[in-house]
Design an enzyme around this catalytic site. Sequence first.
Site: not given
Ligand code: GLY
Length: 264
Positions: A90, A137, A168, A255
């Site tokens: 990402r 993350r 999150h 999101c």
């Molecule tokens: N599928 C959303 C994420 O894991 O960032």
Amino acid sequence: MSFSTHFSHAITRRPAASITAGLRAVDIGTPDLSLMLDHHAAYIATLRETGATVIELPALEAFPDSVFVEDTALCLPEGAVIMRPGAPSRLGEAAEMAPHLRALYGQVVEISGADSFIEGGDILVTEREILVGRSARTNAAGIAELTRLVAPWGHSVREVHTPPGVLHFKTDCSLLDSYTILSTTRLSASGCFGGYRVIPVAEGEEAAANTIRFNDVVLMPAGFPKTRDAILAAGFALREIGNSECAKLDGGMSCLSLRFTPRA
Ligand code: GLY
């Protein structure tokens, strides 16, 4: 008007066909793109009904999770901060978002440290502070860099913790008004919401915690009647939006958009 609940703009991105390869903690089935597009359209229509301008960006096939635009930036009234997503697949999504925010904001800054990682889903902006959940993350270096970047704009950051096994921080909580937070009990039990009014998500309905207050309406995922009734009983106007397909990828209401009122 509260800058943390009332917005003139939102940015969304159309789900890509590659969404079937999106990240997920547990595989509970392949998302149905057609149904996801229907849900996405209902979400955007609801944002627009509040009077906001919604900018719809095209799908990015190279980034399966790119529909979840919130993770790419933090939008404050004074400026935008481009994130550094902690999921390697990402990371490139942030650069795809940056030019769109530069077109709207006078000030756009970036998290740039090679060891700094932070995703928008871990950030809850309230009227008095910015809470950032450390998670798989979002790391300490990312939070420290964000703290330095937003200080000149008058914002303070408080580091908190995303519960273990939860994607999150905002997977488990949402801001309903300047001082009211909807939260799972597993998160609020950590004590991180001292000084706020907390509306608990009903037991067994933890997936209802990720809602958004957008202007005068709360958008929440459909299918969680006890939590819906608790939000209604607290006096909020509410709209239920189908989220079955995004939920397969651990995604929810927050999101799917960046929400902001840019100051020129
Ligand atoms: N599928 C959303 C994420 O894991 O960032």
